[in-house]
Write a protein that holds these residues in place. Structure first.
Motif, PDB file in Angstrom:
ATOM      1  N   TYR A   1       1.218  -1.332   0.022  1.00 42.69           N
ATOM      2  CA  TYR A   1       0.043   0.163   0.131  1.00 42.69           C
ATOM      3  C   TYR A   1       0.949   1.418   0.332  1.00 42.69           C
ATOM      4  O   TYR A   1       1.869   1.651   1.106  1.00 42.69           O
ATOM      5  N   LEU A   2       0.785   1.697  -1.395  1.00 40.44           N
ATOM      6  CA  LEU A   2       1.217   2.639  -1.500  1.00 40.44           C
ATOM      7  C   LEU A   2       0.494   4.719  -1.329  1.00 40.44           C
ATOM      8  O   LEU A   2      -0.384   4.736  -1.669  1.00 40.44           O
ATOM      9  N   VAL A   3       0.373   4.756   0.095  1.00 36.84           N
ATOM     10  CA  VAL A   3      -0.198   6.031   0.069  1.00 36.84           C
ATOM     11  C   VAL A   3       0.393   7.641   0.825  1.00 36.84           C
ATOM     12  O   VAL A   3       1.294   7.668   1.742  1.00 36.84           O
ATOM     13  N   ARG A   4       0.498   8.728  -0.157  1.00 35.04           N
ATOM     14  CA  ARG A   4       1.078   9.847  -0.342  1.00 35.04           C
ATOM     15  C   ARG A   4       2.450   9.425   0.157  1.00 35.04           C
ATOM     16  O   ARG A   4       3.567  10.127   0.749  1.00 35.04           O
ATOM     17  N   GLY A   5       3.427   8.108  -0.423  1.00 33.84           N
ATOM     18  CA  GLY A   5       4.381   7.909  -0.722  1.00 33.84           C
ATOM     19  C   GLY A   5       5.147   7.312   0.869  1.00 33.84           C
ATOM     20  O   GLY A   5       6.327   7.344   0.526  1.00 33.84           O
ATOM     21  N   ILE A   6       4.042   6.687   1.199  1.00 35.68           N
ATOM     22  CA  ILE A   6       4.713   5.938   2.380  1.00 35.68           C
ATOM     23  C   ILE A   6       4.176   4.494   1.998  1.00 35.68           C
ATOM     24  O   ILE A   6       3.347   4.055   1.713  1.00 35.68           O
ATOM     25  N   LEU A   7       4.977   3.613   2.336  1.00 38.95           N
ATOM     26  CA  LEU A   7       4.551   2.315   1.917  1.00 38.95           C
ATOM     27  C   LEU A   7       4.687   1.790   3.298  1.00 38.95           C
ATOM     28  O   LEU A   7       5.081   1.366   4.558  1.00 38.95           O
ATOM     29  N   THR A   8       3.315   0.717   3.408  1.00 36.63           N
ATOM     30  CA  THR A   8       2.997  -0.292   4.143  1.00 36.63           C
ATOM     31  C   THR A   8       2.412  -1.794   3.104  1.00 36.63           C
ATOM     32  O   THR A   8       2.237  -1.662   2.171  1.00 36.63           O
ATOM     33  N   ILE A   9       3.518  -2.483   3.970  1.00 38.96           N
ATOM     34  CA  ILE A   9       3.733  -3.436   3.270  1.00 38.96           C
ATOM     35  C   ILE A   9       2.836  -5.003   4.391  1.00 38.96           C
ATOM     36  O   ILE A   9       3.056  -4.922   5.319  1.00 38.96           O
ATOM     37  N   VAL A  10       2.075  -5.670   3.409  1.00 38.21           N
ATOM     38  CA  VAL A  10       1.005  -6.620   4.503  1.00 38.21           C
ATOM     39  C   VAL A  10       1.707  -8.020   3.851  1.00 38.21           C
ATOM     40  O   VAL A  10       1.228  -8.627   2.538  1.00 38.21           O
ATOM     41  N   ALA A  11       2.289  -8.508   4.356  1.00 39.33           N
ATOM     42  CA  ALA A  11       2.808  -9.763   4.133  1.00 39.33           C
ATOM     43  C   ALA A  11       1.412 -11.238   3.167  1.00 39.33           C
ATOM     44  O   ALA A  11       0.754 -10.895   4.595  1.00 39.33           O
ATOM     45  N   ALA A  12       2.018 -11.779   2.813  1.00 44.00           N
ATOM     46  CA  ALA A  12       1.638 -13.157   2.308  1.00 44.00           C
ATOM     47  C   ALA A  12       0.641 -13.760   3.839  1.00 44.00           C
ATOM     48  O   ALA A  12      -0.764 -13.860   4.002  1.00 44.00           O
ATOM     49  N   ASP A  13       1.606 -13.908   5.161  1.00 44.02           N
ATOM     50  CA  ASP A  13       0.472 -14.234   6.285  1.00 44.02           C
ATOM     51  C   ASP A  13       0.092 -13.313   7.311  1.00 44.02           C
ATOM     52  O   ASP A  13      -0.759 -14.306   8.368  1.00 44.02           O
TER      53      ASP A  13
END
Length: 59
Positions: free
Chosen positions: A43-55
């Motif tokens: 998820y890239l929101v306003r240049g900030i990345l959040t990653i939700v791994a498959a687990d």
């Protein structure tokens, strides 16, 4: 290196395969959602990345 790849590398997370954008899941213009071959979601929101791994863990 694209911004998502740079931020993921900085977090110590490896993108698996190619990123595929998922515009149908985006709620507004400020958000970009991608998935990779391992079904990790980026998820890239306003240049900030959040990653939700498959687990389900959030990075």
């Amino acid at each position: 290196m694209p911004p998502i790849a740079e931020q993921a590398a900085h977090l110590g997370f490896e993108i698996v395969g190619h990123l595929t954008r998922r515009p149908e899941e985006e709620r507004n213009r400020r958000e970009q959602i991608y998935t990779d071959a391992a079904q990790n979601t980026y998820y890239l929101v306003r240049g900030i990345l959040t990653i939700v791994a498959a687990d389900g863990s959030v990075i």
